[in-house]
Structures are given as structure tokens and as C-alpha cells.
Design an enzyme around this catalytic site. Sequence first.
Site, PDB file in Angstrom:
ATOM      1  CE1 TYR A 176      26.183 -29.595  55.839  1.00 44.91           C
ATOM      2  CE2 TYR A 176      24.434 -31.916  54.713  1.00 44.91           C
ATOM      3  CZ  TYR A 176      25.326 -30.329  54.776  1.00 44.91           C
ATOM      4  OH  TYR A 176      25.328 -29.025  53.284  1.00 44.91           O
ATOM      5  CG  ASP A 222      41.127 -21.491  59.380  1.00 42.86           C
ATOM      6  OD1 ASP A 222      39.685 -22.497  59.472  1.00 42.86           O
ATOM      7  OD2 ASP A 222      41.790 -23.140  59.092  1.00 42.86           O
ATOM      8  CE  LYS A 249      25.392 -26.161  56.273  1.00 39.66           C
ATOM      9  NZ  LYS A 249      26.357 -25.328  56.387  1.00 39.66           N
ATOM     10  CB  SER A 303      22.029 -27.915  54.438  1.00 36.22           C
ATOM     11  OG  SER A 303      21.440 -28.968  53.853  1.00 36.22           O
TER      12      SER A 303
HETATM   13  N1  LIG Z   1      26.307 -27.982  47.665  1.00 42.95           N
HETATM   14  C1  LIG Z   1      25.603 -28.913  47.638  1.00 42.95           C
HETATM   15  O1  LIG Z   1      24.381 -28.838  46.609  1.00 42.95           O
HETATM   16  C2  LIG Z   1      24.582 -27.712  49.370  1.00 42.95           C
HETATM   17  C3  LIG Z   1      23.176 -28.359  49.817  1.00 42.95           C
HETATM   18  C4  LIG Z   1      22.761 -27.674  50.698  1.00 42.95           C
HETATM   19  C5  LIG Z   1      23.674 -26.892  51.456  1.00 42.95           C
HETATM   20  N2  LIG Z   1      24.481 -26.688  51.183  1.00 42.95           N
HETATM   21  C6  LIG Z   1      24.955 -25.729  52.045  1.00 42.95           C
HETATM   22  O2  LIG Z   1      26.020 -24.191  51.546  1.00 42.95           O
HETATM   23  C7  LIG Z   1      26.961 -23.985  51.563  1.00 42.95           C
HETATM   24  C8  LIG Z   1      27.816 -23.426  50.564  1.00 42.95           C
HETATM   25  O3  LIG Z   1      28.774 -25.041  49.866  1.00 42.95           O
HETATM   26  P1  LIG Z   1      28.780 -25.428  48.551  1.00 42.95           P
HETATM   27  O4  LIG Z   1      29.264 -26.818  48.184  1.00 42.95           O
HETATM   28  O5  LIG Z   1      28.598 -24.829  47.637  1.00 42.95           O
HETATM   29  O6  LIG Z   1      30.016 -24.601  49.012  1.00 42.95           O
HETATM   30  P2  LIG Z   1      31.573 -23.632  48.038  1.00 42.95           P
HETATM   31  O7  LIG Z   1      31.036 -22.566  48.740  1.00 42.95           O
HETATM   32  O8  LIG Z   1      31.603 -23.899  46.972  1.00 42.95           O
HETATM   33  O9  LIG Z   1      32.620 -24.157  49.146  1.00 42.95           O
HETATM   34  C9  LIG Z   1      32.668 -23.441  50.603  1.00 42.95           C
HETATM   35  C10 LIG Z   1      34.509 -23.170  50.936  1.00 42.95           C
HETATM   36  O10 LIG Z   1      34.346 -22.950  52.351  1.00 42.95           O
HETATM   37  C11 LIG Z   1      35.262 -23.181  52.372  1.00 42.95           C
HETATM   38  N3  LIG Z   1      36.193 -23.051  53.854  1.00 42.95           N
HETATM   39  C12 LIG Z   1      36.156 -24.625  54.543  1.00 42.95           C
HETATM   40  N4  LIG Z   1      36.248 -24.116  55.634  1.00 42.95           N
HETATM   41  C13 LIG Z   1      36.942 -23.052  55.581  1.00 42.95           C
HETATM   42  C14 LIG Z   1      37.466 -22.328  56.994  1.00 42.95           C
HETATM   43  N5  LIG Z   1      38.071 -22.625  58.418  1.00 42.95           N
HETATM   44  N6  LIG Z   1      37.707 -21.593  56.326  1.00 42.95           N
HETATM   45  C15 LIG Z   1      37.033 -20.697  55.314  1.00 42.95           C
HETATM   46  N7  LIG Z   1      36.255 -20.961  54.276  1.00 42.95           N
HETATM   47  C16 LIG Z   1      36.365 -22.376  54.527  1.00 42.95           C
HETATM   48  C17 LIG Z   1      36.424 -23.877  51.624  1.00 42.95           C
HETATM   49  O11 LIG Z   1      37.441 -22.863  50.767  1.00 42.95           O
HETATM   50  P3  LIG Z   1      38.900 -23.207  51.331  1.00 42.95           P
HETATM   51  O12 LIG Z   1      39.235 -24.882  51.685  1.00 42.95           O
HETATM   52  O13 LIG Z   1      40.083 -22.815  50.254  1.00 42.95           O
HETATM   53  O14 LIG Z   1      38.673 -22.616  51.986  1.00 42.95           O
HETATM   54  C18 LIG Z   1      34.974 -24.580  50.252  1.00 42.95           C
HETATM   55  O15 LIG Z   1      35.346 -23.956  48.497  1.00 42.95           O
HETATM   56  C19 LIG Z   1      27.663 -24.988  52.349  1.00 42.95           C
HETATM   57  O16 LIG Z   1      27.175 -23.856  53.565  1.00 42.95           O
HETATM   58  C20 LIG Z   1      26.320 -25.731  52.583  1.00 42.95           C
HETATM   59  O17 LIG Z   1      26.462 -26.442  53.751  1.00 42.95           O
HETATM   60  C21 LIG Z   1      25.167 -26.831  49.911  1.00 42.95           C
END
Ligand SMILES: NC(=O)c1ccc[n+]([C@@H]2O[C@H](COP(=O)([O-])OP(=O)(O)OC[C@H]3O[C@@H](n4cnc5c(N)ncnc54)[C@H](OP(=O)(O)O)[C@@H]3O)[C@@H](O)[C@H]2O)c1
Length: 264
Positions: free
Chosen positions: A160, A68, A164, A147
Site C-alpha cells: 500500500y 474502470d 501511495k 493515506s
Molecule cells: N478507508 C480508510 O480507512 C482509509 C484510510 C486512509 C486513506 N484512505 C483512502 O481513501 C480512499 C477511499 O477509501 P475508502 O475505503 O473510503 O473507499 P470507498 O470510497 O468506499 O471506495 C472506493 C471505491 O473505488 C472503486 N474502485 C476500485 N477499483 C476501481 C477501478 N479499477 N476503477 C474504478 N473504481 C474502482 C471501488 O468500487 P467498484 O468496485 O464499484 O469499482 C470502491 O468501492 C482511498 O484512496 C484510500 O486509499 C482510506
Amino acid sequence: MTRLKTALLADKVVVVSGVGPGLGRSICLEAAAAGATVVLAARTESRLKEVAAEIEAEGGTTLSVVADITDEDAVRNLLARTLETFGKVDVLVNNAFSVPSMKPLARTDFQQIRDSIDLTVLGGLRMTQTFTEALTESKGNVVMINSAVLRHSEPRYGSYKIAKAALLAMSQTLATELGEKGIRVNTVAPGYIWTDQLKWYFGEIAKKYGITPEQVYQQTASKSDLKRLPLPDEIAQTVVFLASPWANSITGQTIDVNCGEYHV
Ligand SMILES: NC(=O)c1ccc[n+]([C@@H]2O[C@H](COP(=O)([O-])OP(=O)(O)OC[C@H]3O[C@@H](n4cnc5c(N)ncnc54)[C@H](OP(=O)(O)O)[C@@H]3O)[C@@H](O)[C@H]2O)c1
């Protein structure tokens, strides 16, 4: 999409914090396809094992550590396990994400804003501080996942955006402060990412408005120059580029990966 096999990260040890099913998984798989040894960290062991198994099935090397990033001891343990297993760290990717409050700021509970800052900003800083000595030895680098919320101020994204925007400010200062140690710090800012989560969401919007998910996709993608949404692997390939020696003179920068939705 076919995974590009390159040697951009040959002999590099890449630590990815916040490995989830979306971008985190893609970053791990693309780093491994570029020749890296990958250390996977998040709180859910089963997910780490799944992604690690995908990499190992392709002949890659991994270490999974439950961590974490808001917990000091857990982050120290992640560093220790990485060093005792592989002897060095070349790249740190901070990807962790939890769903933001999505309420107007006027109705956002302060605790939700604090939680968001605690994970995104202080979590990323804790990781970077803890790994700085190891990254100094390797002349390594950090990639922060940000983001496209940096580029707009739409309602309900406030909490958010606060986190960010602060992450970007922190990344730029870290680039300046760590530059003299030979450490680079860069940012990748994705827009929409065409993940299963977004497919589900478009399905919900389609039901609500009585249209098809394909129409929701077309309407959304029409706002971008390329008229499509980026795949998670395409965003991960930009992360690999910034992490690689091909980006050796790039620091303090942000690359937007959004098919041209925003121009900066
Ligand atoms: N998805 C989108 O459309 C999008 C768009 C623009 C930017 N982003 C950015 O891209 C990145 C990834 O987004 P994603 O949606 O694709 O996510 P992802 O890679 O599918 O998952 C991110 C993982 O972070 C872990 N996490 C959360 N809190 C944590 C903690 N305290 N310690 C360690 N791990 C932790 C969670 O797993 P656990 O619960 O197992 O810890 C979660 O599954 C993010 O920074 C996001 O802001 C995403």
C-alpha cells in the site's frame, strides 16, 4: 453529523472516480452540498445509483458512468459522457481504492504490488492525462486521495505504501507540469476514517482480545491529539476546500486529515 451547505463549488462540475460506500460517497455528497454538479464513476452501477439518488433527493444534479479507471476506453468514455452532458469539467477527484495485500513485503506477491500500482498510480495518471485538456479550459484542479501510510512504515503496509508514496510523487510532478496550464494538483491524506468498515474491523479486534469495540476505539483514538477518529464527511470537506476557489493559490500540497495523529 449535519452536512454543511455552502456555495464553495457553485457552478462547478466535479468528477469523482472510485465512488464506494466510504469516503467516495462522502466526497460526492459534500461536493453536491457545496453546489457542485457531480459525476460519479466506479465499476458497480448499483452503488453509483444509490449515491446519486441521495444527492438528487437533496435537489442536486448527477451523472453516473460505470468506469474502470484501469481501462483506457472506459476513462475516455467517462470524459466524453461528462462533456456531452455538462459541457465542462472543473474538478477531478481520484479516490479509487482496493484492499491492499497486508502481507510483509518479504511474502508479497509481485502481482499484488503491480495491481496496486496499476490502480492507484497509473489509474490516477490515466484519469489526469485524459482530463487535462478539459481541465485546462476550465482552469480546473485535481485532488488525489492518499493515506497516512505516507507517515509511517508499519509492517504489512508495504505494498500500500509503495503505491501511495508513488502517487504522492506523481501528484507533485503533475502540479509542476500542469501549473502553467492553470491546473492545480493537491493531495488529501486521511488517517483512520470512522466508516462502517472500520466499525466492523474494531468489532473483530474487540472479539479477538476480549474487550469492547469502544475500548478499541479509545485505544486507537488516544494516539491522536483530538482523541477521536475523523468522520468521512470531515475528510470530504477538506477535499471540497482544496477543489474550491478558496484554495486558488494552493498546488502541489498535501493536507493530512487525522485529528493530529501525525504531525508533518
Ligand atoms: N478507508 C480508510 O480507512 C482509509 C484510510 C486512509 C486513506 N484512505 C483512502 O481513501 C480512499 C477511499 O477509501 P475508502 O475505503 O473510503 O473507499 P470507498 O470510497 O468506499 O471506495 C472506493 C471505491 O473505488 C472503486 N474502485 C476500485 N477499483 C476501481 C477501478 N479499477 N476503477 C474504478 N473504481 C474502482 C471501488 O468500487 P467498484 O468496485 O464499484 O469499482 C470502491 O468501492 C482511498 O484512496 C484510500 O486509499 C482510506
